[in-house]
Motif scaffolding. Sequence first.
Motif, PDB file in Angstrom:
ATOM      1  N   ASP A 167      87.447  66.232  61.980  1.00 41.06           N
ATOM      2  CA  ASP A 167      87.415  66.248  60.520  1.00 41.06           C
ATOM      3  C   ASP A 167      88.400  67.310  60.027  1.00 41.06           C
ATOM      4  O   ASP A 167      88.141  68.517  60.133  1.00 41.06           O
ATOM      5  CB  ASP A 167      85.994  66.557  60.046  1.00 41.06           C
ATOM      6  N   ALA A 168      89.543  66.851  59.481  1.00 39.25           N
ATOM      7  CA  ALA A 168      90.553  67.794  59.008  1.00 39.25           C
ATOM      8  C   ALA A 168      90.052  68.585  57.815  1.00 39.25           C
ATOM      9  O   ALA A 168      90.464  69.731  57.597  1.00 39.25           O
ATOM     10  CB  ALA A 168      91.840  67.049  58.663  1.00 39.25           C
ATOM     11  N   LYS A 169      89.171  68.008  57.032  1.00 44.95           N
ATOM     12  CA  LYS A 169      88.651  68.702  55.847  1.00 44.95           C
ATOM     13  C   LYS A 169      87.741  69.856  56.248  1.00 44.95           C
ATOM     14  O   LYS A 169      87.757  70.924  55.613  1.00 44.95           O
ATOM     15  CB  LYS A 169      87.904  67.692  54.970  1.00 44.95           C
ATOM     16  N   ALA A 170      86.944  69.659  57.302  1.00 46.63           N
ATOM     17  CA  ALA A 170      86.031  70.710  57.762  1.00 46.63           C
ATOM     18  C   ALA A 170      86.719  71.698  58.693  1.00 46.63           C
ATOM     19  O   ALA A 170      86.213  72.808  58.911  1.00 46.63           O
ATOM     20  CB  ALA A 170      84.822  70.090  58.459  1.00 46.63           C
ATOM     21  N   GLY A 171      87.855  71.307  59.272  1.00 45.41           N
ATOM     22  CA  GLY A 171      88.557  72.181  60.197  1.00 45.41           C
ATOM     23  C   GLY A 171      88.027  72.064  61.617  1.00 45.41           C
ATOM     24  O   GLY A 171      87.075  71.321  61.898  1.00 45.41           O
ATOM     25  N   VAL A 172      88.640  72.812  62.522  1.00 46.99           N
ATOM     26  CA  VAL A 172      88.266  72.780  63.932  1.00 46.99           C
ATOM     27  C   VAL A 172      87.036  73.649  64.149  1.00 46.99           C
ATOM     28  O   VAL A 172      86.990  74.815  63.722  1.00 46.99           O
ATOM     29  CB  VAL A 172      89.434  73.254  64.810  1.00 46.99           C
ATOM     30  N   ALA A 179      79.241  57.476  70.754  1.00 47.04           N
ATOM     31  CA  ALA A 179      78.350  58.402  70.046  1.00 47.04           C
ATOM     32  C   ALA A 179      79.011  59.757  69.890  1.00 47.04           C
ATOM     33  O   ALA A 179      79.904  60.128  70.661  1.00 47.04           O
ATOM     34  CB  ALA A 179      77.032  58.546  70.810  1.00 47.04           C
ATOM     35  N   GLY A 180      78.580  60.512  68.896  1.00 49.89           N
ATOM     36  CA  GLY A 180      79.119  61.851  68.675  1.00 49.89           C
ATOM     37  C   GLY A 180      78.760  62.792  69.808  1.00 49.89           C
ATOM     38  O   GLY A 180      77.618  62.816  70.281  1.00 49.89           O
ATOM     39  N   LEU A 181      79.741  63.560  70.258  1.00 44.81           N
ATOM     40  CA  LEU A 181      79.515  64.497  71.350  1.00 44.81           C
ATOM     41  C   LEU A 181      78.713  65.693  70.851  1.00 44.81           C
ATOM     42  O   LEU A 181      79.058  66.300  69.833  1.00 44.81           O
ATOM     43  CB  LEU A 181      80.852  64.960  71.927  1.00 44.81           C
ATOM     44  N   GLU A 182      77.657  66.035  71.589  1.00 50.12           N
ATOM     45  CA  GLU A 182      76.819  67.182  71.228  1.00 50.12           C
ATOM     46  C   GLU A 182      76.443  67.944  72.487  1.00 50.12           C
ATOM     47  O   GLU A 182      76.314  67.368  73.576  1.00 50.12           O
ATOM     48  CB  GLU A 182      75.547  66.723  70.500  1.00 50.12           C
ATOM     49  N   GLU A 183      76.251  69.256  72.329  1.00 49.26           N
ATOM     50  CA  GLU A 183      75.771  70.089  73.432  1.00 49.26           C
ATOM     51  C   GLU A 183      74.267  69.905  73.554  1.00 49.26           C
ATOM     52  O   GLU A 183      73.519  70.260  72.646  1.00 49.26           O
ATOM     53  CB  GLU A 183      76.098  71.557  73.160  1.00 49.26           C
ATOM     54  N   ALA A 184      73.811  69.323  74.661  1.00 54.46           N
ATOM     55  CA  ALA A 184      72.380  69.072  74.849  1.00 54.46           C
ATOM     56  C   ALA A 184      72.116  68.853  76.324  1.00 54.46           C
ATOM     57  O   ALA A 184      73.022  68.586  77.118  1.00 54.46           O
ATOM     58  CB  ALA A 184      71.931  67.850  74.043  1.00 54.46           C
ATOM     59  N   GLY A 199      84.630  62.189  69.639  1.00 55.42           N
ATOM     60  CA  GLY A 199      84.592  63.309  68.706  1.00 55.42           C
ATOM     61  C   GLY A 199      83.160  63.688  68.420  1.00 55.42           C
ATOM     62  O   GLY A 199      82.214  63.010  68.826  1.00 55.42           O
ATOM     63  N   ARG A 200      82.982  64.772  67.701  1.00 56.05           N
ATOM     64  CA  ARG A 200      81.628  65.220  67.367  1.00 56.05           C
ATOM     65  C   ARG A 200      81.045  64.304  66.283  1.00 56.05           C
ATOM     66  O   ARG A 200      81.773  63.492  65.684  1.00 56.05           O
ATOM     67  CB  ARG A 200      81.635  66.684  66.914  1.00 56.05           C
ATOM     68  N   PRO A 201      79.748  64.414  65.990  1.00 53.15           N
ATOM     69  CA  PRO A 201      79.125  63.508  65.021  1.00 53.15           C
ATOM     70  C   PRO A 201      79.724  63.632  63.622  1.00 53.15           C
ATOM     71  O   PRO A 201      80.144  64.706  63.190  1.00 53.15           O
ATOM     72  CB  PRO A 201      77.651  63.932  65.031  1.00 53.15           C
ATOM     73  N   ASN A 202      79.760  62.510  62.925  1.00 52.18           N
ATOM     74  CA  ASN A 202      80.083  62.441  61.490  1.00 52.18           C
ATOM     75  C   ASN A 202      81.516  62.837  61.167  1.00 52.18           C
ATOM     76  O   ASN A 202      81.793  63.381  60.102  1.00 52.18           O
ATOM     77  CB  ASN A 202      79.123  63.310  60.670  1.00 52.18           C
ATOM     78  N   ASP A 258      76.375  58.493  56.045  1.00 51.53           N
ATOM     79  CA  ASP A 258      76.638  59.935  56.000  1.00 51.53           C
ATOM     80  C   ASP A 258      75.777  60.719  56.986  1.00 51.53           C
ATOM     81  O   ASP A 258      76.079  61.875  57.284  1.00 51.53           O
ATOM     82  CB  ASP A 258      76.394  60.473  54.583  1.00 51.53           C
ATOM     83  N   THR A 259      74.720  60.114  57.480  1.00 49.61           N
ATOM     84  CA  THR A 259      73.839  60.786  58.441  1.00 49.61           C
ATOM     85  C   THR A 259      74.569  60.992  59.762  1.00 49.61           C
ATOM     86  O   THR A 259      75.121  60.048  60.322  1.00 49.61           O
ATOM     87  CB  THR A 259      72.578  59.951  58.687  1.00 49.61           C
ATOM     88  N   PRO A 260      74.606  62.213  60.305  1.00 53.05           N
ATOM     89  CA  PRO A 260      75.246  62.420  61.608  1.00 53.05           C
ATOM     90  C   PRO A 260      74.481  61.696  62.718  1.00 53.05           C
ATOM     91  O   PRO A 260      73.248  61.585  62.684  1.00 53.05           O
ATOM     92  CB  PRO A 260      75.184  63.945  61.804  1.00 53.05           C
ATOM     93  N   GLY A 261      75.220  61.200  63.714  1.00 48.11           N
ATOM     94  CA  GLY A 261      74.603  60.593  64.883  1.00 48.11           C
ATOM     95  C   GLY A 261      74.114  59.173  64.677  1.00 48.11           C
ATOM     96  O   GLY A 261      73.150  58.758  65.320  1.00 48.11           O
ATOM     97  N   VAL A 262      74.776  58.408  63.783  1.00 46.82           N
ATOM     98  CA  VAL A 262      74.364  57.019  63.570  1.00 46.82           C
ATOM     99  C   VAL A 262      74.607  56.195  64.822  1.00 46.82           C
ATOM    100  O   VAL A 262      73.756  55.450  65.294  1.00 46.82           O
ATOM    101  CB  VAL A 262      75.106  56.418  62.358  1.00 46.82           C
TER     102      VAL A 262
END
Length: 475
Positions: free
Chosen positions: A91-96, A58-63, A9-12, A32-36
């Motif tokens: 994150d269901a709270k943040a949505g897709v 690790a969180g998936l990121e475009e890079a 999944g994506r970070p955080n 709480d920091t993304p990408g721990v």
Amino acid sequence: MRFTAAIIGRPNVGKSTLFNRLVGQKLALVDDTPGVTRDRRVHDAKLYDLYFSVIDTAGLEEASEASLEGRMRGQTELAMDEADLILFIYDAKAGVTPTDRSFANLARRTGKPVVLVANKAESRLADAGMTEAWELGIGDPVPISAEHGLGLPDLREAMIAALGDDVAFAERDAREAVSDVPDLSVTIDDPDAEEQPAYDDTKPIRMAVVGRPNAGKSTLINAWLGEERLLTGPEAGITRDSISVEFEVNGRTLRVYDTAGMRRRARVQEKLEKLSVSDGLRSMRFAEVVVIVLDATIALEKQDLHIVDLIGREGRAPVIAFNKWDLVKNKQEKLAELREKTERLLPQLRGIRAVPVSAETERGLDKLFDAIFHTHRIWNMRISTGKLNRWLEGIIAHHPPPAVSGRRLKIRYITQAKTRPPGFVLSVSRPDALPESYQRYLVNNLRETFGIGGVPIRLNLRTSDNPFANRARKR
């Protein structure tokens, strides 16, 4: 055979929190920091009656592939290749988000069974995020709260439906098949036996690799494994979690923990770095052998000495690896200089094994393994009481203990009380009066006589009880 599940999944979004929930321990760092999380971590997990291996990623990121984030993504893709099941968490709270859509396509293209996990579903804002999950096209979302342990029964049912009963319960059925078979290989040690059983050179060894940032710890472990298992690069402080990997050398299993770089305490300001260092110290305390990786070009500075001294005080078996040896020009002169400094600056670990290696070119690894096995054997050494007291008799005859306040100290006997590290009990008439210089004399002679070099030695002073000590003198 147990199956393997990779959490992506994506970070955080709570991947490490779910990982800790499944393994039943707080192994992965959570903040709480993304990408721990950066490296992928594998551990045994249990969800009710499901037994499996789980991979934290690790969180998936475009890079770009050359960047640190790109290399982190490469580790996550390797985890998906190894897995039998993918737990795609959002994150269901943040949505897709658009990032979720992009990586949902990536998960779908693997052809592996995918379970869509809607984390943080305890929030009132999660309903909209649950509805949006349908557009990802990877099945019904499973609402959970990894932090609070909610929704885990539904997650279990979704995993079974994705894999099938045969694969999901393979490990459970294998455990039940052997549970009724008695284990006749268990032996009971005699607590009164003086001699310890012979050293078993087939048992696995727990190791930790420690050192300052950018000394080459992860690169060294990758050289041992023969693959890019751990994330490396020119950036200092890449490793955060203490990642464990297993491999075999000459038929012997080694479980190695890669740790975060340890800087001086005054320089450690960020909360995340403090958590990383604490996690590394915990791995070191549970290890048997600790390999201290030092940069050969700037080795044995103050922080290096602090790290080695800490390992000695913890009672671990230390081995020094002078890494980046390919960058040293005058190798013979440099090696003589480093060994002289080692003996002079680390007298408490006299005889410590120090090996020049190059993780980049994979040179010196065989000698490093020889030093590890040799140090582990010494760390487990036991000497009989008879040999120790014959040695003590000769030592006292050659150099008797000093007289304190006009009274000669009497040393009655010595015995080894423990191993790992070797610990000895010395019976003295007045323990508090025996000078530290004479104690060092005894310890150094113990090292030379019995070959206990390079490991910590514990010397405990005791006195025999005097039955008349508290009795009033009668006239």
